[in-house]
Design an enzyme around this catalytic site. Structure first.
Site, mmCIF file in Angstrom:
data_model
loop_
_atom_site.group_PDB
_atom_site.id
_atom_site.type_symbol
_atom_site.label_atom_id
_atom_site.label_comp_id
_atom_site.label_asym_id
_atom_site.label_seq_id
_atom_site.Cartn_x
_atom_site.Cartn_y
_atom_site.Cartn_z
ATOM 1 N N CYS A 1 0.828 -1.219 0.000
ATOM 2 C CA CYS A 1 0.000 0.000 0.000
ATOM 3 C C CYS A 1 0.854 1.257 0.000
ATOM 4 C CB CYS A 1 -0.938 0.011 1.206
ATOM 5 S SG CYS A 1 -2.219 -1.234 1.067
ATOM 6 N N HIS A 2 1.751 1.359 0.958
ATOM 7 C CA HIS A 2 2.542 2.579 1.044
ATOM 8 C C HIS A 2 4.030 2.280 1.201
ATOM 9 C CE1 HIS A 2 -1.579 3.556 2.416
ATOM 10 N NE2 HIS A 2 -1.428 4.488 1.517
ATOM 11 N N GLY A 3 4.422 1.020 0.887
ATOM 12 C CA GLY A 3 5.846 0.694 0.769
ATOM 13 C C GLY A 3 6.611 0.562 2.068
ATOM 14 N N PRO B 1 6.766 4.133 5.709
ATOM 15 C CA PRO B 1 6.023 5.039 6.601
ATOM 16 C C PRO B 1 5.496 4.400 7.892
ATOM 17 C CG PRO B 1 4.646 4.375 4.749
ATOM 18 C CD PRO B 1 6.003 3.779 4.509
#
Lengths: 419, 182
Positions: free
Chosen positions: B146-148, B161
């Site tokens: 999703c956001h690495g 993150p």
């Protein structure tokens, strides 16, 4: 613009006991004077009201066929699409109605931003409008969860997880929102309950919005006050017929989407049933949330990202006190006009940044656009109010039309008595 | 009334009235709060949701190097039968390199069995790496698409993150090859 009159004995009988007809007459009738120079951008308030009614009517009918349970929700929506008489039509109207609601309301908001409709004495009117926007967002978000597709589930999970960024109480709040340890049946049930409730709350707040509007009447493209009867025309029949024409044009666009491209604005992944153990490769919200999603992801810190996202709405709340320029309409503000266009471009760019994965160029674009958004409201607008030199305002709404002959009898300063 | 009363009478009258006003208001607030609480608390997890809070797992069929996913409280739990190499890799990491410092032996009861909740601590996606062929990220553990966010072979956040390591659920060994989670 005279007092309410009728020859009907029935209406007179009711009117004497409950003055509902004169109330309507004062609200949207002959006794409600409106500025005579309103452009078609002033149609979008009534259009938003129309879409709200469409959403409530189709929603009530859909709720008769929908099952709010994780095992049945997805199939009950497919049943609506395949087996229920005209179910496909009602659901497509409801689905696209959500998108069109935001299209109409975003145009309505940018209209207000350009013509300074948020300025004194309409600050409260504007703030009530921002409350309606927030309620719409909550309603749309919870409605999107109900079909229980993959995007429903994972959108719900990501957005509810935003609250875990709250210090100390975050985990407790999220568990409370879910009614469990993840998005599950209790979550679906309460979202259905609230999705049914909130539109009626919106109706109540819309009543407040219109109430506040009637205190000083509509703003207008010149942004100057009406000076007398020669600047106004009765709402009925002039603006009722103009609004009705707008409704016809709007319905052409709406029907075109419903019948020819009903899934264009949706995400195909939502036609896959929710799987709590497998995240889709790329989670995106519906298009109308993309700018806010971009702001959320532009900031690498979880809590600050959430604060920035809510802050992007909060600046609208305090906008009447950020923009101190005494001139309302952007027509007479040469520098403001440029920055207004930049703001529109900025929000579109934010939308694209929100639609793409937050890596590399798009992350940077999202960060710059986020910075510009806040720069516009918090720095540029307050400074423009001090340093911008506005163009001269016409002395009255009639003046530019009548070429100087606008100061007809009574145009001096006798303010129109409030109907 | 106030015009005719002497200052002393007026003063005492107002004081008593203020007190009654405040006391009635405070009692009203307490009453509203007391009535609101059952409604608010009804939205917390119910008894039958809490009753599902333990899962038994038989570990004997899991080969060395194999990972399986089980469900606990509706969330995926990753069970990783780690190889010696993976264990050494996890133990060798200096704590200074970690955003959420935690030693590997604080995260496992037996080094060959790593058991973590498979929910990314960023915004709740399920990280990849459980199935063969899926990306395991730069540190050989899990990778959240999703956001690495990248997790290592101890399930600790290394890059991206997410603020925290994948949480270890409460569990105990009921035999050599069986556990109860929760």
């Amino acid at each position: 613009m005279s007092e309410f009159q009728t020859n009907s004995r029935v209406i007179k009988w009711i009117e004497h006991r409950m003055p509902v007809f004169s109330f309507l007459d004062h609200s949207v009738g002959r006794s409600f004077p409106a500025p005579k120079n309103l452009s078609y951008l002033w149609n979008f308030g009534s259009l938003a009201g129309l879409v709200l009614v469409i959403m409530i009517v189709t929603g009530i009918v859909l709720a008769m066929q929908y099952t709010a349970h994780v095992d049945y929700a997805f199939n009950s929506v497919e049943r609506i699409m395949r087996d229920v008489n005209y179910g496909w039509l009602i659901r497509y109207i409801h689905m696209n109605g959500a998108s069109f609601f935001f299209i109409v309301v975003y145009i309505h908001i940018f209209r207000g931003l350009y013509y300074g409709s948020y300025k004194a004495p309409r600050e409260l009117l504007w703030m009530i409008g921002v409350v309606i926007l927030l309620l719409m967002m909550a309603t749309a978000f919870m409605g999107y969860v109900l079909p229980w597709g993959q995007m429903s589930f994972w959108g719900a999970k990501v957005i509810t997880n935003l609250f875990s960024a709250v210090p100390f109480f975050g985990e407790g709040i999220v568990t409370w929102l879910w009614g469990g340890f993840t998005v599950d049946n209790p979550t679906l049930n309460r979202f259905f309950s609230l999705h049914y409730l909130l539109p009626f709350i919106i109706v109540a707040v819309v009543v407040l919005h219109i109430w506040a509007l009637h205190q000083f009447g509509s703003n207008n493209p010149l942004g100057i006050d009406t000076k007398g009867p020669q600047d106004k025309i009765p709402f009925h029949p002039y603006y009722t017929v103009k609004d009705a024409f707008g409704v016809g044009v709007f319905l052409i666009f709406f029907a075109a989407m419903v019948f020819y491209a009903p899934n264009y604005m949706g995400d195909p992944v939502n036609y896959v049933q929710a799987d709590p153990l497998a995240t889709p490769a790329h989670i995106v919200p519906e298009w109308y949330f993309l700018p806010f999603y971009a702001i959320l992801r532009a900031i690498p810190d979880k809590l600050l990202g959430v604060i920035a996202m809510f802050g992007s709405i909060a600046v609208l709340f305090i906008l009447p006190w950020l923009d101190r320029s005494p001139v309302k309409s952007g027509r007479f503000r040469p520098i403001f006009r440029i920055f207004f266009v930049l703001l529109v471009i900025d929000t579109v760019v934010l939308g694209f940044a929100g639609a793409n994965p937050p890596e590399g160029t798009w992350l940077l674009v999202g960060q710059i656009a986020t910075a510009w958004y806040f720069l516009h409201f918090l720095i540029i607008l307050p400074l423009l109010g001090v340093f911008e030199r506005p163009k001269p305002l016409p002395t009255s709404i009639s003046e530019p039309v009548l070429k100087g002959g606008g100061s007809m009898a009574g145009a001096t300063t006798t303010p129109m008595e409030k109907a | 009334m106030a015009d005719t009363a002497t200052p002393a009478q007026a003063g005492s009258g107002e004081t008593r009235r203020d007190f009654l006003y405040l006391a009635a208001g405070a009692m009203g607030a307490v009453g509203v709060g007391a009535v609101a609480w059952p409604l608010i608390d009804s939205m917390n997890p119910s008894a039958e949701v809490l009753a599902l809070a333990s899962t038994e797992v038989d570990l004997s069929p899991i080969e060395v190097g194999q990972r399986i996913t089980v469900t606990w409280r509706g969330n995926p739990v990753f069970i990783d039968h780690r190889t010696q190499e993976q264990i050494q890799q996890a133990e060798a990491v200096p704590l200074d390199d970690l955003p959420d410092p935690q030693a590997d032996d604080a995260r496992v009861q037996q080094p060959e069995w790593l058991i973590v909740i498979g929910v990314c601590t960023h915004l709740g996606c399920v990280p990849l790496g459980q199935k063969t062929g899926q990306s395991r990220g730069e540190f050989g553990g899990w990778f959240c698409p999703c956001h690495g966010s990248h997790y290592d072979t101890s399930g600790r956040i290394r890059k991206g993150p997410a603020p925290l390591n994948l949480p270890v659920p409460p569990y105990e060994f009921t035999g050599d090859t069986s556990i109860v989670i929760g």
